[in-house]
Design an enzyme around this catalytic site. Sequence first.
Site, PDB file in Angstrom:
ATOM      1  N   PRO A   2      -0.023   0.411 -39.022  1.00  0.00           N
ATOM      2  CA  PRO A   2       0.272   0.260 -37.582  1.00  0.00           C
ATOM      3  C   PRO A   2       1.626   0.858 -37.222  1.00  0.00           C
ATOM      4  O   PRO A   2       2.630   0.564 -37.853  1.00  0.00           O
ATOM      5  CB  PRO A   2       0.251  -1.254 -37.350  1.00  0.00           C
ATOM      6  CG  PRO A   2       0.274  -1.878 -38.688  1.00  0.00           C
ATOM      7  CD  PRO A   2      -0.112  -0.870 -39.709  1.00  0.00           C
ATOM      8  N   GLU A   3       1.627   1.723 -36.252  1.00  0.00           N
ATOM      9  CA  GLU A   3       2.874   2.305 -35.752  1.00  0.00           C
ATOM     10  C   GLU A   3       3.175   1.663 -34.394  1.00  0.00           C
ATOM     11  O   GLU A   3       2.441   0.800 -33.924  1.00  0.00           O
ATOM     12  CB  GLU A   3       2.716   3.820 -35.634  1.00  0.00           C
ATOM     13  CG  GLU A   3       2.492   4.480 -36.988  1.00  0.00           C
ATOM     14  CD  GLU A   3       3.590   5.476 -37.351  1.00  0.00           C
ATOM     15  OE1 GLU A   3       4.674   5.420 -36.748  1.00  0.00           O
ATOM     16  OE2 GLU A   3       3.344   6.304 -38.223  1.00  0.00           O
ATOM     17  N   HIS A  90      -8.430 -13.015 -45.843  1.00  0.00           N
ATOM     18  CA  HIS A  90      -7.190 -12.348 -45.460  1.00  0.00           C
ATOM     19  C   HIS A  90      -6.664 -12.815 -44.100  1.00  0.00           C
ATOM     20  O   HIS A  90      -5.703 -12.257 -43.584  1.00  0.00           O
ATOM     21  CB  HIS A  90      -7.383 -10.835 -45.464  1.00  0.00           C
ATOM     22  CG  HIS A  90      -7.751 -10.295 -46.809  1.00  0.00           C
ATOM     23  ND1 HIS A  90      -6.972 -10.516 -47.924  1.00  0.00           N
ATOM     24  CD2 HIS A  90      -8.818  -9.579 -47.236  1.00  0.00           C
ATOM     25  CE1 HIS A  90      -7.542  -9.939 -48.978  1.00  0.00           C
ATOM     26  NE2 HIS A  90      -8.670  -9.372 -48.582  1.00  0.00           N
ATOM     27  N   ARG A 109      -2.945  -6.629 -47.337  1.00  0.00           N
ATOM     28  CA  ARG A 109      -1.922  -6.219 -48.309  1.00  0.00           C
ATOM     29  C   ARG A 109      -0.664  -7.074 -48.253  1.00  0.00           C
ATOM     30  O   ARG A 109       0.201  -6.976 -49.126  1.00  0.00           O
ATOM     31  CB  ARG A 109      -1.590  -4.738 -48.111  1.00  0.00           C
ATOM     32  CG  ARG A 109      -2.821  -3.876 -48.395  1.00  0.00           C
ATOM     33  CD  ARG A 109      -2.542  -2.416 -48.224  1.00  0.00           C
ATOM     34  NE  ARG A 109      -1.552  -1.936 -49.196  1.00  0.00           N
ATOM     35  CZ  ARG A 109      -1.074  -0.695 -49.213  1.00  0.00           C
ATOM     36  NH1 ARG A 109      -1.477   0.169 -48.324  1.00  0.00           N
ATOM     37  NH2 ARG A 109      -0.187  -0.333 -50.120  1.00  0.00           N
TER      38      ARG A 109
END
Length: 268
Positions: A2-3, A90, A109
């Site tokens: 994600p930016e 998750h 992650r």
Amino acid sequence: MPELPEVETTVRGLAQVLQGRRIERVEARRPDLRRALPVDLGQRLTGARVVGLRRRAKYGLIDTDRGDTLVFHLGMSGHWRIDPAEIGKHDHFLVETDDGRRLALNDARRFGSLDLVRTDELGEWPPFMALGPEPLDITAEELQHRLAGRSAAIKLLLLDQRIIAGLGNIYVCEALYRAGIHPKRAGGSVSRKRLARLVPAIHDVLAEAIAAGGSTLRDFVAPGGELGYFSKTFAVYDREGRSCACGGTVRRIVQGGRSTFYCPSCQR
Ligand code: ZN
């Protein structure tokens, strides 16, 4: 990963669910992400009302009426899910609102983070203290001042969060391409005239990506309930060996351990 535009559209999507709502319940389903979650997260958030949602660099901020701000970072793989049909392994943090909506912060992650900071102390919060101005707000004068005398490559300086906050690799490549600036050029040697092209280019590449992320909750949410991810097309990024609009060929070089994509004909 994600930016800034994904974080901005995530914040806008969350606002449509959370703005003005009371938090009925929260659940931390593990003690940590990249770092430990605050131990008093549940106590401080349960019953609080959400009074604002904002973004700073690549952090999302959720302000409550108790003077706390929940600060989230999506790391490499994080995303919020809206009203997920079921909770997966998750989904590490859950929020339920007083009107029965449910949000899950999913991060396979676990490079993301969740922190609770007093709203009036955000300016002194260590991750925010050294951050430069927002790329959507910076002016050419300010950027020139920040680059003055610097001999490092403009590409690397634009990725430095102390100079300009939250501008990721993709958007630095695209903005330099639009402004016609070679990525290896020394930051301090970029002329005022070219900076006057670079700053609007930075604004435009980000604003276009944010617009592509949608303007309604329906647009924001992908079929799996994922918030903030959307497909984008780029002029040079990830296009090594392909044609530039000028007829030249896009090249890839490595700077500071990361790929830079540029057009040697268009960028000088
Ligand atoms: Zn070109």
